[in-house]
Design a protein around this motif. Structure first.
Motif, mmCIF file in Angstrom:
data_model
loop_
_atom_site.group_PDB
_atom_site.id
_atom_site.type_symbol
_atom_site.label_atom_id
_atom_site.label_comp_id
_atom_site.label_asym_id
_atom_site.label_seq_id
_atom_site.Cartn_x
_atom_site.Cartn_y
_atom_site.Cartn_z
ATOM 1 N N LYS A 47 0.822 -1.210 0.000
ATOM 2 C CA LYS A 47 0.000 0.000 0.000
ATOM 3 C C LYS A 47 0.857 1.262 0.000
ATOM 4 C CE LYS A 47 -3.507 -0.022 2.860
ATOM 5 N NZ LYS A 47 -4.321 -0.257 4.072
ATOM 6 N N HIS A 54 -6.059 -1.663 -0.305
ATOM 7 C CA HIS A 54 -5.979 -2.681 0.735
ATOM 8 C C HIS A 54 -6.422 -4.062 0.246
ATOM 9 C CE1 HIS A 54 -5.838 -4.300 4.805
ATOM 10 N NE2 HIS A 54 -6.947 -4.934 4.483
ATOM 11 N N ALA A 57 -3.811 -5.542 -2.152
ATOM 12 C CA ALA A 57 -2.585 -5.899 -1.421
ATOM 13 C C ALA A 57 -2.814 -7.150 -0.576
ATOM 14 C CB ALA A 57 -2.128 -4.733 -0.550
#
Length: 74
Positions: A47, A54, A57
């Protein structure tokens, strides 16, 4: 059947490749190069250093760590 829908973290992969312009293999290699960091540390790295959202990731980290566990037989 080839019509089977991809589930779990891998379902994010086409969007990740399109959004960030790098193949998933590159992202997995990046995660592995940062080991032995913890899951959320790896998510934060993607991030903060790569501008990844989010969910994207987390999907990459979760899939990579699970893949490594499976390979290790754990």
């Amino acid at each position: 059947m080839s019509d089977e829908k991809i589930k779990g973290p891998a379902s994010y992969f086409p969007s990740i490749e399109k959004t960030y312009g790098r193949p998933i293999a590159d992202w997995k290699a990046l995660v592995r190069s940062a080991l032995p960091a913890r899951h959320m540390e790896l998510v934060a790295m993607l991030k903060e250093q790569h501008g990844m959202g989010h969910g994207h990731a987390n999907a990459i980290v979760a899939h990579t760590l699970a893949e490594d566990r499976d390979r290790a037989g754990n």
